[in-house]
Design an enzyme around this catalytic site. Structure first.
Site, mmCIF file in Angstrom:
data_model
loop_
_atom_site.group_PDB
_atom_site.id
_atom_site.type_symbol
_atom_site.label_atom_id
_atom_site.label_comp_id
_atom_site.label_asym_id
_atom_site.label_seq_id
_atom_site.Cartn_x
_atom_site.Cartn_y
_atom_site.Cartn_z
ATOM 1 N N ALA A 74 28.685 29.231 -0.580
ATOM 2 C CA ALA A 74 28.629 29.032 -2.037
ATOM 3 C C ALA A 74 27.751 27.830 -2.388
ATOM 4 O O ALA A 74 27.682 26.870 -1.615
ATOM 5 C CB ALA A 74 30.042 28.833 -2.576
ATOM 6 N N PRO A 75 27.016 27.897 -3.510
ATOM 7 C CA PRO A 75 27.075 28.908 -4.586
ATOM 8 C C PRO A 75 26.229 30.154 -4.369
ATOM 9 O O PRO A 75 26.150 30.990 -5.257
ATOM 10 C CB PRO A 75 26.583 28.131 -5.803
ATOM 11 C CG PRO A 75 25.616 27.151 -5.237
ATOM 12 C CD PRO A 75 26.191 26.735 -3.908
ATOM 13 N N GLY A 77 22.719 30.809 -2.969
ATOM 14 C CA GLY A 77 21.277 31.036 -2.940
ATOM 15 C C GLY A 77 20.800 31.682 -1.649
ATOM 16 O O GLY A 77 19.977 32.601 -1.656
ATOM 17 N N LYS A 78 21.345 31.217 -0.516
ATOM 18 C CA LYS A 78 20.920 31.759 0.772
ATOM 19 C C LYS A 78 21.491 33.152 1.000
ATOM 20 O O LYS A 78 20.838 34.003 1.613
ATOM 21 C CB LYS A 78 21.314 30.794 1.882
ATOM 22 C CG LYS A 78 20.597 29.451 1.758
ATOM 23 C CD LYS A 78 21.122 28.425 2.749
ATOM 24 C CE LYS A 78 20.450 27.067 2.516
ATOM 25 N NZ LYS A 78 20.782 26.491 1.190
ATOM 26 N N CYS A 188 21.329 19.223 3.724
ATOM 27 C CA CYS A 188 20.475 18.585 2.709
ATOM 28 C C CYS A 188 20.721 17.077 2.744
ATOM 29 O O CYS A 188 21.029 16.454 1.734
ATOM 30 C CB CYS A 188 20.745 19.165 1.325
ATOM 31 S SG CYS A 188 22.437 19.020 0.746
#
Length: 254
Positions: A74-75, A77-78, A188
């Protein structure tokens, strides 16, 4: 940054939205765009995703119907990237609230994935996977370009806690790979403890990232990893800080 559901429509969306493309299936818009009002949002033609954040899923390539586990998904994108690339996706996250957003994005884009609400440190899969993408929880210092306050909230204790959690998740994920399977690990974070210092999982072999696999202007390290930071691509707006590594299940030799 937008990731496109159909990468072949770069020219259309770059022109219609007034953006530029920095990688296949990517469009970067000027700052200040109200995304919900832009063409293509309601029809699910794209989703918001920093260019650096899109790199880990890119490194798994076309799915061709194979199974992939998106850990800490989540959320979403991947998950959307992987589903659009033809993978059969299982998306796992322990945050039900964040998974709700993932499901909303799946509905909006018309893409599909099996969504599982569970703690990856306790969950056990019913099958092995051809690939696993672990975008692990981290201190998120790589997002300082957009959230500069993060640099003032993070200290050695938080970094050590996140590094321990990442190592535990890596150890579990390794056992869920099918023979020949590939694991992509990403954070990240700008902290080496949450990136370069994470030892390759036991029984996995390096699968170096090639120069042609990264967006233009980004070069893998000598080890075959990819390290981005907010100063890269500064002439076109920069990007988040990420560490990405890739490994594969090795074959035993006698």
């Amino acid at each position: 940054d937008l990731s496109l559901r159909d990468p072949s429509e770069i020219e259309r969306w770059a022109s219609e939205l007034g953006g530029v493309s920095l990688a296949p299936g990517h469009v970067r818009l000027p700052r200040g765009s109200a995304v919900e009002r832009l063409p293509g949002f309601e029809e699910g033609a794209w989703w918001v995703q920093d260019l650096a954040a899109s790199i880990p899923a890119r490194l798994l390539g076309a799915g061709e119907g194979r199974r992939v586990l998106d850990l800490c998904a989540a959320p979403g994108g991947k998950t959307l990237q992987l589903a659009a690339a033809g993978w059969q996706v299982t998306s796992l996250d322990k945050s039900v609230k964040r998974l709700d957003r993932l499901v909303e994005n799946l509905d909006r884009t018309g893409l599909t994935a099996e969504v599982v609400a569970a703690d990856a440190l306790k969950w056990e899969p019913s099958r092995q996977y051809d690939a696993i993408l672990l975008d692990a929880p981290c201190t998120a210092t790589g997002t300082c370009r957009r959230h500069p306050d993060v640099l003032h909230r993070i200290g050695p204790r938080q970094i050590a806690e996140m590094a321990d959690l990442q190592a535990a998740l890596l150890a579990r994920a390794t056992g869920w790979l099918a023979p020949g399977g590939v694991l992509v690990f990403a954070t990240c974070s700008l902290e080496p403890e949450e990136g370069e210092a994470q030892a390759p999982p036991v029984a996995l072999l390096p699968l170096p990232i090639g120069a042609g696999e990264a967006p233009a202007g980004l070069e893998p390290t000598a080890e075959g990893w990819l390290r981005t930071h907010p100063g890269l691509l500064a002439e076109v707006g920069g990007l988040d800080g990420f560490f990405v590594a890739r490994w594969k299940v090795g074959h035993l030799t006698t």
